[in-house]
Design a protein around this motif. Sequence first.
Motif, PDB file in Angstrom:
ATOM      1  N   LYS A  14       0.871  -1.294  -0.026  1.00 10.99           N
ATOM      2  CA  LYS A  14      -0.066   0.075   0.137  1.00 10.99           C
ATOM      3  C   LYS A  14       0.890   1.364  -0.174  1.00 10.99           C
ATOM      4  N   GLY A  15       0.711   2.147  -0.993  1.00  8.44           N
ATOM      5  CA  GLY A  15       1.415   3.276  -1.094  1.00  8.44           C
ATOM      6  C   GLY A  15       0.360   4.501  -0.098  1.00  8.44           C
ATOM      7  N   THR A  16       1.029   5.674  -0.006  1.00  5.87           N
ATOM      8  CA  THR A  16       0.153   6.926   0.498  1.00  5.87           C
ATOM      9  C   THR A  16      -0.392   7.709  -0.309  1.00  5.87           C
ATOM     10  N   SER A  17      -0.884   8.768   0.209  1.00  4.83           N
ATOM     11  CA  SER A  17      -1.801   9.767  -0.790  1.00  4.83           C
ATOM     12  C   SER A  17      -0.440  10.593  -1.067  1.00  4.83           C
ATOM     13  N   LYS A  18       0.634  10.633  -0.738  1.00  8.50           N
ATOM     14  CA  LYS A  18       1.842  11.536  -1.499  1.00  8.50           C
ATOM     15  C   LYS A  18       2.606  10.544  -2.428  1.00  8.50           C
ATOM     16  N   ALA A  19       3.622  11.248  -3.008  1.00  7.37           N
ATOM     17  CA  ALA A  19       4.366  10.645  -3.769  1.00  7.37           C
ATOM     18  C   ALA A  19       5.059   9.465  -3.268  1.00  7.37           C
ATOM     19  N   ALA A  33      -0.947   1.926  -5.208  1.00  6.01           N
ATOM     20  CA  ALA A  33      -0.106   3.100  -5.175  1.00  6.01           C
ATOM     21  C   ALA A  33      -0.912   4.390  -4.184  1.00  6.01           C
ATOM     22  N   ALA A  34      -2.169   4.444  -4.563  1.00  3.84           N
ATOM     23  CA  ALA A  34      -2.741   5.475  -4.002  1.00  3.84           C
ATOM     24  C   ALA A  34      -2.634   6.743  -4.839  1.00  3.84           C
ATOM     25  N   GLY A  35      -2.823   7.921  -4.146  1.00  2.39           N
ATOM     26  CA  GLY A  35      -2.718   9.247  -4.850  1.00  2.39           C
ATOM     27  C   GLY A  35      -1.040   9.550  -4.864  1.00  2.39           C
ATOM     28  N   GLY A  36      -1.017  10.696  -5.550  1.00  3.79           N
ATOM     29  CA  GLY A  36       0.412  11.319  -5.529  1.00  3.79           C
ATOM     30  C   GLY A  36       1.120  10.875  -6.881  1.00  3.79           C
ATOM     31  N   ASN A  37       2.150  11.407  -6.965  1.00  2.00           N
ATOM     32  CA  ASN A  37       2.921  11.106  -8.478  1.00  2.00           C
ATOM     33  C   ASN A  37       3.936  10.083  -8.052  1.00  2.00           C
ATOM     34  N   ALA A  52      -2.165   2.125  -9.919  1.00  2.00           N
ATOM     35  CA  ALA A  52      -1.508   3.436  -9.694  1.00  2.00           C
ATOM     36  C   ALA A  52      -2.022   4.498  -8.874  1.00  2.00           C
ATOM     37  N   GLY A  53      -3.397   4.532  -8.925  1.00  2.00           N
ATOM     38  CA  GLY A  53      -4.245   5.557  -8.458  1.00  2.00           C
ATOM     39  C   GLY A  53      -4.139   6.907  -9.241  1.00  2.00           C
ATOM     40  N   ALA A  54      -4.561   8.029  -8.346  1.00  2.00           N
ATOM     41  CA  ALA A  54      -4.643   9.342  -9.043  1.00  2.00           C
ATOM     42  C   ALA A  54      -3.151   9.845  -9.153  1.00  2.00           C
ATOM     43  N   GLY A  55      -2.781  10.827  -9.827  1.00  2.15           N
ATOM     44  CA  GLY A  55      -1.740  11.341 -10.077  1.00  2.15           C
ATOM     45  C   GLY A  55      -0.597  11.027 -11.260  1.00  2.15           C
ATOM     46  N   ASN A  56       0.454  11.491 -11.397  1.00  2.00           N
ATOM     47  CA  ASN A  56       1.119  11.459 -12.771  1.00  2.00           C
ATOM     48  C   ASN A  56       2.163  10.372 -12.401  1.00  2.00           C
ATOM     49  N   ASP A  57       1.646   8.994 -12.496  1.00  2.00           N
ATOM     50  CA  ASP A  57       2.621   7.875 -12.270  1.00  2.00           C
ATOM     51  C   ASP A  57       3.485   7.027 -13.219  1.00  2.00           C
ATOM     52  N   SER A  58       4.532   6.688 -12.927  1.00  2.00           N
ATOM     53  CA  SER A  58       5.301   5.949 -13.859  1.00  2.00           C
ATOM     54  C   SER A  58       5.448   4.433 -13.428  1.00  2.00           C
ATOM     55  N   VAL A  59       5.072   3.514 -14.154  1.00  2.00           N
ATOM     56  CA  VAL A  59       5.174   2.030 -14.061  1.00  2.00           C
ATOM     57  C   VAL A  59       6.056   1.420 -14.988  1.00  2.00           C
ATOM     58  N   THR A  60       7.199   0.884 -14.234  1.00  2.00           N
ATOM     59  CA  THR A  60       8.255   0.099 -15.094  1.00  2.00           C
ATOM     60  C   THR A  60       8.044  -1.421 -14.777  1.00  2.00           C
ATOM     61  N   VAL A  61       8.066  -2.292 -15.658  1.00  2.00           N
ATOM     62  CA  VAL A  61       8.029  -3.707 -15.508  1.00  2.00           C
ATOM     63  C   VAL A  61       9.072  -4.343 -16.304  1.00  2.00           C
ATOM     64  N   SER A  62      10.095  -5.186 -15.512  1.00  2.00           N
ATOM     65  CA  SER A  62      11.173  -5.869 -15.921  1.00  2.00           C
ATOM     66  C   SER A  62      11.163  -7.284 -15.647  1.00  2.00           C
ATOM     67  N   GLY A  63      11.086  -8.009 -16.824  1.00  2.00           N
ATOM     68  CA  GLY A  63      11.129  -9.601 -16.574  1.00  2.00           C
ATOM     69  C   GLY A  63       9.663  -9.926 -16.353  1.00  2.00           C
ATOM     70  N   GLY A  64       9.639 -11.100 -15.263  1.00  2.00           N
ATOM     71  CA  GLY A  64       8.474 -11.648 -15.007  1.00  2.00           C
ATOM     72  C   GLY A  64       7.339 -11.901 -16.229  1.00  2.00           C
TER      73      GLY A  64
END
Length: 64
Positions: A14-19, A33-37, A52-64
């Motif tokens: 669980k993320g927070t409402s911040k970045a 991830a919740a809110g935040g960037n 990812a939730g609200a905000g300007n998020d970056s998601v990177t996936v490697s392998g798997g």
Amino acid sequence: MAIKNNSKDGVVVKGTSKADYITNSGSKVTINAAGGNDSIYNDNGNNVSINAGAGNDSVTVSGG
């Protein structure tokens, strides 16, 4: 900024409402991830659900 590193299988991260900076290498994981960037990195984790939730998020996936 919250920094969360997970290597366990079968958990909910669980993320927070911040970045947040979230890294994951566990399998059968849910990332809320919740809110935040947020920066989210999945490194070789299999069967991973990412909300990812609200905000300007970056998601990177490697392998798997």
